[in-house]
Design an enzyme around this catalytic site. Structure first.
Site, PDB file in Angstrom:
ATOM      1  N   ASP A   1       0.793  -1.160  -0.111  1.00 37.69           N
ATOM      2  CA  ASP A   1       0.011  -0.113   0.045  1.00 37.69           C
ATOM      3  C   ASP A   1       0.892   1.401  -0.076  1.00 37.69           C
ATOM      4  OD1 ASP A   1      -2.736   1.515   0.371  1.00 37.69           O
ATOM      5  OD2 ASP A   1      -1.744   2.099   2.090  1.00 37.69           O
ATOM      6  N   SER A   2       0.288   2.438  -0.369  1.00 34.43           N
ATOM      7  CA  SER A   2       1.052   3.630  -0.283  1.00 34.43           C
ATOM      8  C   SER A   2       1.402   4.230   1.168  1.00 34.43           C
ATOM      9  CB  SER A   2       0.414   4.822  -1.010  1.00 34.43           C
ATOM     10  OG  SER A   2      -0.882   4.773  -0.409  1.00 34.43           O
TER      11      SER A   2
ATOM     12  N   CYS B   1      -4.280  -1.622  -2.470  1.00 31.56           N
ATOM     13  CA  CYS B   1      -4.293  -0.011  -2.482  1.00 31.56           C
ATOM     14  C   CYS B   1      -5.176   0.297  -3.817  1.00 31.56           C
ATOM     15  CB  CYS B   1      -2.981   0.477  -2.629  1.00 31.56           C
ATOM     16  SG  CYS B   1      -2.995   2.384  -2.968  1.00 31.56           S
TER      17      CYS B   1
ATOM     18  N   GLU C   1      -3.928   9.563   8.088  1.00 35.81           N
ATOM     19  CA  GLU C   1      -2.360   9.245   7.896  1.00 35.81           C
ATOM     20  C   GLU C   1      -1.794  10.453   9.307  1.00 35.81           C
ATOM     21  OE1 GLU C   1       0.001   7.731   6.014  1.00 35.81           O
ATOM     22  OE2 GLU C   1      -1.575   6.548   5.043  1.00 35.81           O
TER      23      GLU C   1
ATOM     24  N   CYS D   1     -11.275   2.571  -0.684  1.00 31.52           N
ATOM     25  CA  CYS D   1      -9.702   3.262  -0.491  1.00 31.52           C
ATOM     26  C   CYS D   1      -9.550   2.354   0.793  1.00 31.52           C
ATOM     27  CB  CYS D   1      -9.771   4.669  -0.181  1.00 31.52           C
ATOM     28  SG  CYS D   1      -8.273   5.297   0.517  1.00 31.52           S
TER      29      CYS D   1
ATOM     30  N   HIS E   1      -7.749   2.903   3.150  1.00 32.17           N
ATOM     31  CA  HIS E   1      -7.681   3.738   4.470  1.00 32.17           C
ATOM     32  C   HIS E   1      -9.279   3.860   5.402  1.00 32.17           C
ATOM     33  CE1 HIS E   1      -4.012   5.042   3.366  1.00 32.17           C
ATOM     34  NE2 HIS E   1      -3.734   5.730   4.174  1.00 32.17           N
TER      35      HIS E   1
HETATM   36  N1  DGL Z   1      -4.789   3.484   0.492  1.00 31.80           N
HETATM   37  C1  DGL Z   1      -4.946   3.881  -0.810  1.00 31.80           C
HETATM   38  C2  DGL Z   1      -5.933   3.384  -1.597  1.00 31.80           C
HETATM   39  O1  DGL Z   1      -6.741   2.357  -1.315  1.00 31.80           O
HETATM   40  C3  DGL Z   1      -4.975   5.445  -0.871  1.00 31.80           C
HETATM   41  C4  DGL Z   1      -3.984   6.141  -0.120  1.00 31.80           C
HETATM   42  C5  DGL Z   1      -3.232   7.323  -0.716  1.00 31.80           C
HETATM   43  O2  DGL Z   1      -3.945   8.046  -1.390  1.00 31.80           O
HETATM   44  O3  DGL Z   1      -2.004   7.028  -1.024  1.00 31.80           O
HETATM   45  O4  DGL Z   1      -6.443   4.033  -2.597  1.00 31.80           O
END
Ligand code: DGL
Length: 278
Positions: free
Chosen positions: A14-15, A77, A163, A197, A199
């Site tokens: 993931d990012s 991600c 974050e 997403c 997150h």
């Molecule tokens: N967790 C990432 C997703 O599922 C996005 C987070 C980011 O913008 O880096 O899209």
């Protein structure tokens, strides 16, 4: 001549921290396997970056997993799945000429199943700007559920709030209400909202405050975990290359102290990570 392949952990990328919400369900569903989780925290967020940049960063991460002995990498991600997966599968992997190296994403498994949740045939998608602009969900869901109408809403402030550990604060309410209203203004018929997403499950309790009780909110963890289980059953040759030592290791491209503290929120228990460079 056939070279003997060593077994490796399953890579989960993931990012930042978001993929931990997916990894948690994967480990619950497939507990005997070994996993390496990598968060590109030094370069997060990906959601506002161009296709070229997200592809470049994601491919660097995938190559790192391969160097670590992984054969199978899950892009946990949505942004990386939307903006990089296709190029990796169609352009980068063929150059390697190694049929044992596979990369999977989170969008297709979700699209295959999401239409089963709606009764009104109207689904709302909450995602990063990158995921929404790619229209990946609209295109993929259309393939499996042509009669379902997909309404999308970008939520660019959600990832920075999470974050920065502000997702439980009063201030977060403002943006949750704003984005939910903008989504629901698109149609009165939305009865299913996908958190597209990784997150966003951390905001689920706040999101519930702004929708009616009959609307379903779907997170991807279980969907992706079940799809991975199914994939391993359908690909015994890849399954045989996945180490089963019941172990999870965490890696980050940024400071490990910050990662260990913040990742606990997503993972639910203490984490000890290792810093790497891509
Ligand atoms: N967790 C990432 C997703 O599922 C996005 C987070 C980011 O913008 O880096 O899209």
């Amino acid at each position: 001549m056939n070279t003997v392949q060593q077994q490796g952990a399953i890579g989960v990328f993931d990012s930042g921290y978001g993929g931990l919400t997916i990894l948690k369900d994967i480990v619950k569903t497939l507990p005997t396997y070994s996993y390496k989780y990598l968060g590109d925290n030094a370069r997060t967020p990906y959601g506002t970056r161009s296709f070229e940049t997200v592809h470049q960063y994601t491919w660097q991460a995938v190559q790192w997993f391969f160097q670590q002995g992984c054969h199978l990498v899950v892009l946990a991600c949505n942004t990386a799945s939307a903006k990089a997966l296709r190029t990796i599968q169609q352009t980068n992997l063929p150059v390697l000429q190694d049929k044992h190296k596979r990369v999977l994403g989170v969008i297709r498994p979700t699209a295959e199943i999401i239409g089963n949740y709606t009764q009104t045939n109207h689904i709302g998608i909450l995602g990063t700007t990158g995921t929404v602009q790619s229209s990946s969900y609209v295109l993929e869901i259309e393939k499996f559920f042509p009669s379902v109408k997909v309404h999308q809403q970008a939520c660019p402030l959600f990832v920075p709030l999470i974050e920065n550990n502000e997702h439980n604060s009063q201030g977060a309410n403002f943006f949750v209400e704003k984005y939910l209203q903008e989504l629901l203004n698109q149609s009165n018929n939305i009865d299913t909202i996908l958190l597209a997403c990784t997150h966003y499950p951390l905001l689920i309790n706040k999101i519930k405050n702004y929708i009616n009780g009959n609307t379903k909110i779907i997170s991807q963890g279980e969907i992706v975990a079940n799809s991975l289980k199914d994939y391993l059953l359908r690909h015994p040759e890849i399954n045989a290359l996945c180490k089963q030592e019941n172990k999870v290791e965490f890696f980050t491209t940024d400071n490990t102290t910050a990662f260990n503290n913040q990742a606990t929120t997503f993972w639910g228990q203490a984490i000890s990570s290792i810093q790497i460079e891509l």
